[in-house]
Design an enzyme around this catalytic site. Structure first.
Site, PDB file in Angstrom:
ATOM      1  N   ASP A  33       0.842  -1.194   0.000  1.00 34.77           N
ATOM      2  CA  ASP A  33       0.000   0.000   0.000  1.00 34.77           C
ATOM      3  C   ASP A  33       0.873   1.238   0.000  1.00 34.77           C
ATOM      4  O   ASP A  33       1.960   1.212   0.540  1.00 34.77           O
ATOM      5  CB  ASP A  33      -0.813   0.048   1.296  1.00 34.77           C
ATOM      6  N   SER A  70     -15.675   6.280   1.415  1.00 42.38           N
ATOM      7  CA  SER A  70     -15.504   4.872   1.049  1.00 42.38           C
ATOM      8  C   SER A  70     -14.436   4.773  -0.026  1.00 42.38           C
ATOM      9  O   SER A  70     -14.348   5.626  -0.908  1.00 42.38           O
ATOM     10  CB  SER A  70     -16.819   4.269   0.543  1.00 42.38           C
ATOM     11  N   ALA A  71     -13.603   3.743   0.106  1.00 44.11           N
ATOM     12  CA  ALA A  71     -12.511   3.557  -0.845  1.00 44.11           C
ATOM     13  C   ALA A  71     -13.069   3.264  -2.236  1.00 44.11           C
ATOM     14  O   ALA A  71     -12.406   3.487  -3.247  1.00 44.11           O
ATOM     15  CB  ALA A  71     -11.609   2.420  -0.382  1.00 44.11           C
ATOM     16  N   ARG A  74     -14.308   6.916  -3.287  1.00 46.61           N
ATOM     17  CA  ARG A  74     -13.216   7.864  -3.104  1.00 46.61           C
ATOM     18  C   ARG A  74     -13.704   9.299  -2.881  1.00 46.61           C
ATOM     19  O   ARG A  74     -13.123  10.248  -3.370  1.00 46.61           O
ATOM     20  CB  ARG A  74     -12.232   7.771  -4.277  1.00 46.61           C
ATOM     21  N   ASP A  99      -9.873  -6.070   1.940  1.00 47.29           N
ATOM     22  CA  ASP A  99      -8.616  -6.682   1.511  1.00 47.29           C
ATOM     23  C   ASP A  99      -8.721  -8.204   1.497  1.00 47.29           C
ATOM     24  O   ASP A  99      -7.860  -8.885   0.948  1.00 47.29           O
ATOM     25  CB  ASP A  99      -7.476  -6.317   2.476  1.00 47.29           C
TER      26      ASP A  99
END
Ligand SMILES: Nc1ncnc2c1ncn2[C@@H]1O[C@H](COP(=O)(O)OP(=O)(O)OP(=O)(O)O)[C@@H](O)[C@H]1O
Ligand SMILES: [K+]
Ligand SMILES: [Mg+2]
Length: 709
Positions: free
Chosen positions: A321, A389-390, A393, A549
Site C-alpha cells: 500500500d 468509502s474507498a 473515493r 482486503d
C-alpha cells in the site's frame, strides 16, 4: 510508545536444554523414528551393532567387542543428537507458546439473551457466563476492566482497548462498531467506555488457540519443499543401502578368489552406510523448519502455516500500500487552493462542513486547518454524513436546504438537499459532471501541481460547482528506499498499489524507489493484480487489514494481516503481525529466505561431507584384500578400525556442531539468487568436502593418542 518484549531465550538456555535432553531419549520410540527415514536407517544400524556387540561378548563376534561397542555407542549418539536438535527447536516454540498461553485466562462474560425492545443490545439485560460456556454468535457486553472473553466483532459502542497482552504494545487502541477497527481479540482488556461484541468463534478455536497450536508445532505439516527434499534424501539413502549391501557378497567373492585378507564385517558396512547417507541434513531438517516458525514469532509474526513461511522465502513480487506502508499515512491538510471567483474562506468553510463528521485522519486535519484560518466552524443541523468509502473515493455531507438558507449559504439548487463533497479529483469530476457541472481548468491545473509534489489533492464541490482543492501532505518513511534497494538485489519486484491518483502515485513511487506502481485501484483491483502476477508464475506477497482486503489476502501466497485488522482479513491471510506494522512484510520475506537458505546450505554441506567420509572408510574396509587401496588412504589414518570409528564419530558430532546454525539460520544477505547459490556452494560445498578430512584426521589422532586406535 513502549514495548514489553517477550522474554528472549538464549540458544542453549539450561531451561531449554534439560527438557530437550529428556526429549532426545523419549524420541527413541520407533514410532517417532519411522517418520524420518534417513535417521531410521541409523536407528536400525544402532540396534544391529548393539546385537553384534552382545554376540561378540559371548565370544562369537565378527571382530573385537571393544570396536563394535564403540561403533554402536556412536551410532546411538548420532540418533540422540538428531533427536536433541529437534527437541530443542520444539522446546523454543513451546516456550513461546507458553508465553501466549499465559494470556489465556478463564474470564466471566456478560452475555445477552436478547436485544432490548428498541433492537439495541446495550442496556438490555445480561447474565454472567463463563468464557468456556460461550459459543459462536453469542453477544456479550464488555465494560472497563473486563477482559474480552473470545474473538469477536464489535456491533455497538466505541472503546479504548489494551491489547498489550497480545501485541506487547502498551499504547491502547480504539475499537468501534463498523469499519476496519471492529474486531476484538480474546484476552485483551477494555480500558474505557463499553463494547457490545458478537462472538465469532467457539471456545478453543480462537485466534490465540490457533496461534498456540501453530507455535507448538502440533499441527505443523510438512511443506511441499520439505517433502521434495525428503524424497531426495530417501532416494539417496536407498542408493547407498544397495551399494553397501552389494559390498558384502563382493568382499566374500574377492577374499575367496584371492585367498587373501578378511571378509568385511557387518559393523564396518553399517558404519559405511551411516557415513554415506545424508544424516546431517536428515537429522536437522525438522529442527530447521520448527526454528523458522520460531524466528517469525520472534519478529512478532504468527504464521498460521509452515507453507507460508516457506513461500515467503520464494516470493518474487511484493504488493505494498502507499498510504501508511510506504508513507507515514498520517495525511494532513496543508493548504486550500480556491477555484477562480471563490475566496479562501469560502473554500475553507465548505471543506470544513464537508469534514465535520469525517473521522478519518484526513477529515480531522481539514477541520483543524480551517479552524486555524478562523473559519466559522458551527455545524449545520440536520446535515447527513456521507462517510468516506474507498470504493467511491469521496466523502461529505448532505445539507437540507432550509437550514442552508438560514445560514446564508451558497447557491440554491432545485433539489431539496445541498450536497457538499470532497474527494479524489477524478471522482469529484465524475460527480459534478453527473450533476451537469464541470471542473474549471484552473482547478485541474492546481490539482495536478499538488499531485506532482507527492501530495494528495482533494477537490471540493458544492452541488455541481467546484470550490477548489485541498492539499493533503504525506511523508515517505525514512529508510524505506534502502529496503527496496535490498529487495531488488534479492530479485524481488516491489509494486506500490494505491487508491490515489496517478500523479501523486508517480511522485511517491519515484521518491520511495519502488519498481512499479498502480494507481486508482479499487479494493477488488488488488485481487485482479495478484491473479495476473500469479498467472505469470510468480509468488506474490501482500499486507492488508481491511475486510475489503480479504479476497486479495486469500489469493496472495504470503498474506500478512495487521493484528489491528478485521476478523475477516485475519481469516483470509496466513500470517498475523502482532505489531500491525505494514513494513514487517520485508522482515517476513527475509526470514523465509533465511529458512530456505539454511536448508539449502545444510543439504549441500551434508552431501559434500558424505563424499569425504567415503574416502576415509572405503580404503579401511578393503585394504586387507587389496593392499593397493592404501593409495586411496590419503589421510594416513592410524588403523583401519580407527579410520572407521573416526568417521562415525565425526558424522555424529557434525550434527551437534550444526545445531546453532540450524536453529538461528544462515545469515541472510541481500544478493541475487545466482550469486547466493555460487557463494553457498563455495562455502558449504567446499567446506563440506574439506572439513571431514580435517575432522576425521583429528579424531583419529586423538584416538591414537589415547591408545584407542
Ligand atoms: N476522508 C476522505 N474524504 C474524501 N476523500 C478521501 C478521503 N480519504 C481519502 N480520500 C480520497 O480517496 C482516495 C482513495 O483513498 P484510498 O484509501 O482508497 O487510497 P489511499 O489512502 O490514497 O492509498 P492506499 O491505497 O495506498 O491506502 C485518496 O487518494 C483520496 O483522494
Ligand atoms: K552421513
Ligand atoms: Mg487508504
Amino acid at each position: 510508545m513502549s514495548k514489553h518484549p517477550r522474554p528472549q531465550l538464549r540458544l542453549f538456555d539450561p531451561a531449554l536444554v534439560k527438557p530437550a535432553l529428556a526429549g532426545a531419549f523419549a524420541k527413541l520410540n520407533p514410532r517417532v523414528q519411522v517418520h524420518n527415514p534417513v535417521m531410521f536407517v541409523v536407528y536400525i544400524g544402532s540396534i544391529v551393532c548393539t546385537l553384534l556387540w552382545v554376540d561378540a561378548l559371548r565370544g562369537g563376534g565378527e571382530t573385537n567387542a571393544g570396536f563394535i561397542f564403540a561403533i554402536a555407542l556412536w551410532l546411538w549418539f548420532t540418533v540422540l543428537f538428531a533427536n536433541f536438535a529437534e527437541a530443542l527447536a520444539e522446546g523454543r516454540s513451546k516456550a513461546q507458546a507458553a508465553s501466549l498461553r499465559g494470556m489465556k485466562k478463564s474470564v466471566w462474560a456478560k452475555r445477552y439473551d436478547a436485544a432490548g425492545a428498541d433492537g439495541r443490545w446495550h442496556g438490555a439485560a445480561w447474565l454472567p457466563r463463563r468464557g468456556e460456556e460461550l459459543a459462536k454468535d453469542d453477544v456479550v457486553l464488555v465494560e472497563p476492566e473486563d477482559i474480552v472473553p473470545l474473538d469477536g466483532e464489535v456491533i455497538e459502542g466505541v472503546a479504548a482497548v489494551d491489547e498489550s497482552a497480545i501485541t506487547g504494545e502498551s499504547a491502547p487502541v480504539v475499537r468501534e462498531a463498523g469499519g476496519d477497527f471492529s474486531s476484538v481479540t480474546g484476552g485483551t482488556r477494555v480500558l474505557s467506555d463499553w463494547l457490545v461484541v458478537r462472538i465469532t468463534v467457539n471456545p478453543g478455536e480462537s485466534f490465540l488457540d490457533r496461534m498456540i497450536g501453530m507455535v507448538e508445532s502440533a499441527r505443523r505439516q510438512k511443506t511441499p519443499n520439505e517433502i521434495a527434499l525428503h524424497i531426495l534424501l530417501i532416494a539417496l539413502t536407498i542408493v547407498f543401502l544397495v551399494v553397501t549391501a552389494t559390498l558384502l557378497p563382493y568382499s566374500i567373492f574377492s577374499v575367496e578368489a584371492s585367498g587373501a585378507g578378511q571378509v568385511v564385517t557387518i559393523t564396518a558396512l553399517v558404519s559405511l552406510l551411516v557415513c554415506l547417507i545424508p544424516t546431517t541434513i536428515g537429522g536437522l531438517l525438522s529442527a530447521i523448519g520448527v526454528a523458522g516458525m520460531s524466528r517469525m514469532m520472534g519478529a512478532n509474526v504468527i504464521a498460521t502455516s509452515g507453507r507460508a513461511v516457506e513461500a515467503a522465502g520464494d516470493v518474487d513480487v511484493m504488493l505494498l500500500d502507499k498510504t501508511g506502508t510506504i508513507t507515514h499515512g498520517n495525511r494532513q491538510a496543508s493548504a486550500f487552493y480556491p477555484a477562480p471567483g471563490v475566496t479562501q474562506e469560502q473554500l475553507a468553510r465548505t471543506a470544513l462542513l464537508a469534514s465535520l463528521a469525517d473521522e478519518t485522519p484526513e477529515g480531522r486535519s481539514i477541520v483543524d486547518l480551517a479552524r486555524r484560518l478562523r473559519v466559522d466552524d458551527r455545524p449545520i443541523d440536520g446535515a447527513r454524513l456521507i462517510p468516506f468509502s474507498a470504493e467511491h473515493r469521496m466523502s461529505g455531507v448532505d445539507i437540507p436546504l432550509p437550514e442552508l438558507e438560514a445560514t446564508g449559504g451558497a447557491a440554491v439548487v432545485a433539489e431539496r438537499v445541498q450536497a457538499l463533497r470532497k474527494g479524489a479529483a477524478d471522482a469529484v469530476r465524475a460527480y459534478v459532471q453527473m450533476l451537469g457541472g464541470a471542473v474549471p481548468a484552473d482547478v485541474l491545473r492546481t490539482s495536478d501541481e499538488v499531485a506532482r509534489r507527492g501530495s494528495t489533492p482533494l477537490v471540493v464541490a458544492e452541488g455541481d460547482t467546484v470550490r477548489g482543492v485541498i492539499e493533503l501532505k504525506d511523508i515517505v518513511k525514512t529508510g524505506i528506499r534502502e529496503r527496496f534497494t535490498e529487495l531488488r538485489r534479492m530479485g524481488i519486484r516491489t509494486v506500490m498499489i494505491t487508491g490515489d491518483n496517478k500523479l501523486t502515485a508517480a511522485a511517491i513511487a519515484a521518491e520511495a524507489g519502488v519498481d512499479d506502481f498502480v494507481a486508482q485501484v479499487a479494493p477488488e483491483g488488488k485481487l485482479k493484480l495478484i491473479r495476473e502476477y500469479q498467472a505469470e508464475g510468480r509468488l506474490v506477497a501482500m499486507t492488508g487489514d481491511g475486510t475489503n482486503d480479504a479476497p486479495a489476502l486469500a489469493q496472495a501466497d504470503v498474506a500478512v494481516v495487521m493484528n489491528s485488522g478485521t476478523q475477516a482479513a485475519k481469516e483470509a491471510g496466513n500470517m498475523v503481525d502482532l505489531d500491525s506494522d505494514p513494513t514487517k512484510l520485508l522482515e517476513v520475506v527475509e526470514t523465509g529466505k533465511a529458512l530456505l537458505m539454511t536448508r539449502g546450505s545444510l543439504t549441500t554441506f551434508s552431501i559434500a561431507n558424505d563424499v569425504a567420509k567415503y574416502f576415509a572408510i572405503l580404503p579401511a574396509i578393503f585394504v586387507t584384500t587389496y593392499p593397493q587401496l592404501q593409495a586411496l588412504n590419503v589421510m594416513r589414518l592410524a588403523s583401519p578400525q580407527s579410520a572407521i570409528l573416526s568417521a562415525v564419530i565425526f558424522n555424529a558430532l557434525v550434527i551437534v556442531f550444526l545445531i546453532p546454525l540450524a536453529l538461528q539460520g544462515v545469515r541472510y544477505r541481500p544478493v541475487g539468487a545466482a550469486a547466493l547459490l555460487r557463494r553457498n556452494l563455495a562455502i558449504y560445498g567446499l567446506g563440506g568436502l574439506v572439513v571431514p578430512f580435517v575432522g576425521i584426521k583429528l579424531i583419529d589422532m586423538i584416538l591414537a593418542a589415547f591408545g584407542l586406535a
